[in-house]
Design an enzyme around this catalytic site. Structure first.
Site, short mmCIF file in Angstrom:
data_model
loop_
_atom_site.label_atom_id
_atom_site.label_comp_id
_atom_site.label_asym_id
_atom_site.label_seq_id
_atom_site.Cartn_x
_atom_site.Cartn_y
_atom_site.Cartn_z
NE ARG A 15 -2.10 -1.72 3.53
CZ ARG A 15 -2.59 -1.92 4.75
NH1 ARG A 15 -3.81 -1.50 5.04
NH2 ARG A 15 -1.85 -2.51 5.67
CE LYS A 75 0.63 -2.25 9.41
NZ LYS A 75 -0.58 -2.47 10.25
CE1 TYR A 94 -5.65 2.34 10.16
CE2 TYR A 94 -4.51 1.94 8.09
CZ TYR A 94 -5.68 2.15 8.79
OH TYR A 94 -6.87 2.19 8.13
CG HIS A 96 -2.34 -0.99 15.13
ND1 HIS A 96 -3.69 -1.00 15.41
CD2 HIS A 96 -2.24 -0.92 13.78
CE1 HIS A 96 -4.38 -0.96 14.28
NE2 HIS A 96 -3.53 -0.91 13.28
CD GLU A 118 -3.90 2.94 15.38
OE1 GLU A 118 -3.02 2.85 16.26
OE2 GLU A 118 -3.67 3.30 14.20
CG ASP A 198 -20.85 -7.23 19.90
OD1 ASP A 198 -20.01 -6.97 19.03
OD2 ASP A 198 -21.18 -6.41 20.79
CB ALA A 268 -8.07 -8.38 17.23
CG ASP A 270 -3.98 -4.74 13.94
OD1 ASP A 270 -4.79 -5.10 14.81
OD2 ASP A 270 -4.32 -4.14 12.91
CB VAL A 298 -1.71 -11.68 8.20
CG1 VAL A 298 -1.00 -10.60 7.40
CG2 VAL A 298 -1.26 -13.07 7.75
#
Length: 371
Positions: A15, A75, A94, A96, A118, A198, A268, A270, A298
């Protein structure tokens, strides 16, 4: 403002932070954009298209970081990039940070201003810069899970939708947000037996109204998770707490009770992952088998469909990039509380409460620093 777009260097990440269309928009507004050579080549966005949009093509990442006031990436900065950041420079990407103390330390030491896609919010309580990648990841999770269920991947040898006279696979999705909803849509389209778990009754009601008898909804409790996961063929982890590490909803003991060849897809991962047995993998080597259960973990799943993901991401990031460029970082952050929610690090201080809590670092209210 001088804006820099370095080539992504995370493994199998193709990306790019800005498309030629986004570059042109910024140039028309009077800003200077530098794009590293071949940054978009892998997704058919070659340098000539960036030059036609008004960008300057720069040979190295070092030059990008040295000259740009604002760095726009996809990233989190890798170890070699952290040392290129400088005090007062704005990083928009991003991050994280909650499960990543090493990156956090590097950002704090650099003195940069780090805004995380995020944790940027909107007026509806959503996460607009995370949503398009969550859509992609949710849909991909079912594709990845279906492939991992094949025998040569270590799976049970089950076709997700079954065939006439043979039951379809049981798909359990932990979390009914953007990732979970998109995963459910694809799984239902493939005629799997789908259950969404949920903790929000309101969200479960919405899913029931939207999909009716095509979906099963279950309120999240320890008992419910254990009961559903142990019989599942495919479990998709789609849990998110903005800015914070993901709770481990599936224990190692529960994984051991699952059927041989069952599959876990941890979207989830990351943010630390919601399965106790999760560890980050890569698009090059996406799966591993532990206790006879196949794990797909991944962290940058949307990177596998990098062209679609890049355009979807630019649709939502461009207005914020423009605002930062037009007003300057400090005034843009002061004037927009939703962008300010994206501020994770400001010149050596942690400015997001969830990140500070999970890393055990002092939280500083960003307005105290900005004013």
């Amino acid at each position: 403002m001088k804006i820099g777009v370095p080539k992504e260097i995370k493994i199998h990440e193709n990306r790019v932070g800005l498309t030629p269309t986004s570059v042109r928009e910024l140039v028309v507004h009077g800003h200077q954009v530098m794009v590293q050579k071949n940054a978009g080549l892998a997704i058919d966005l070659d340098d000539s298209r960036y030059q036609a949009a008004g960008a300057e093509i720069v040979e190295s990442a070092e030059e990008i970081y040295a000259r740009a006031e604002l760095i726009v990436k996809v990233k989190e900065p890798q170890s070699t990039e952290l040392g290129l950041l400088r005090a007062g420079q704005i990083l928009f990407t991003y991050l994280h940070l909650a499960p990543d103390p090493e990156q956090t330390e590097g950002l704090l030491e650099s003195g940069c201003i780090a805004i995380a896609y995020e944790t940027v919010t909107d007026a509806y309580g959503g996460l607009p810069l995370l949503a398009p990648m969550s859509e992609v990841a949710g849909r991909m999770a079912v594709q990845a899970g279906a492939h991992a269920l094949e025998m040569d991947q270590g799976g049970r040898g089950i076709l997700l939708g079954g065939v006439s006279g043979v039951p379809s696979a049981k798909v359990v999705i932990l979390g009914g947000g953007v990732v979970g909803t998109n995963a459910a849509r694809v799984a239902m389209g493939m005629e799997a037996h789908v259950t969404v778990i949920d903790k929000s009754i309101h969200r479960l009601q919405q899913l029931d109204l939207q999909y009716g008898s095509r979906i099963n909804t279950v309120f999240s409790t320890v008992d419910a998770i254990e009961e559903q996961v142990v019989v599942a063929d495919l479990v998709i982890g789609a849990v998110l707490i903005p800015g914070a590490a993901t709770p481990r909803l599936v224990t190692h003991a529960l994984v051991k009770k699952m059927n041989r060849g069952s599959v876990l897809v941890d979207v989830a991962v990351d943010q630390g992952g919601c399965f106790a047995t999760s560890r980050p993998t890569s698009l090059a080597k996406p799966i591993y088998v532990l206790d006879d259960v196949v794990h797909y973990c991944v962290p940058n799943m949307p990177g596998a469909v990098a062209r679609t993901s890049t355009f979807a991401l630019n649709n939502v990031t461009l207005p914020f990039v423009l605002a930062i460029a037009e007003k300057g970082g400090k005034m843009a952050l002061i004037g927009d509380p939703h962008l300010r929610n994206g501020l994770n690090v400001y010149e050596g201080q942690i400015t997001h409460p969830a990140v500070a809590h999970d890393l055990g670092i002092l939280y500083v209210n960003p307005m105290e620093l900005l004013q």
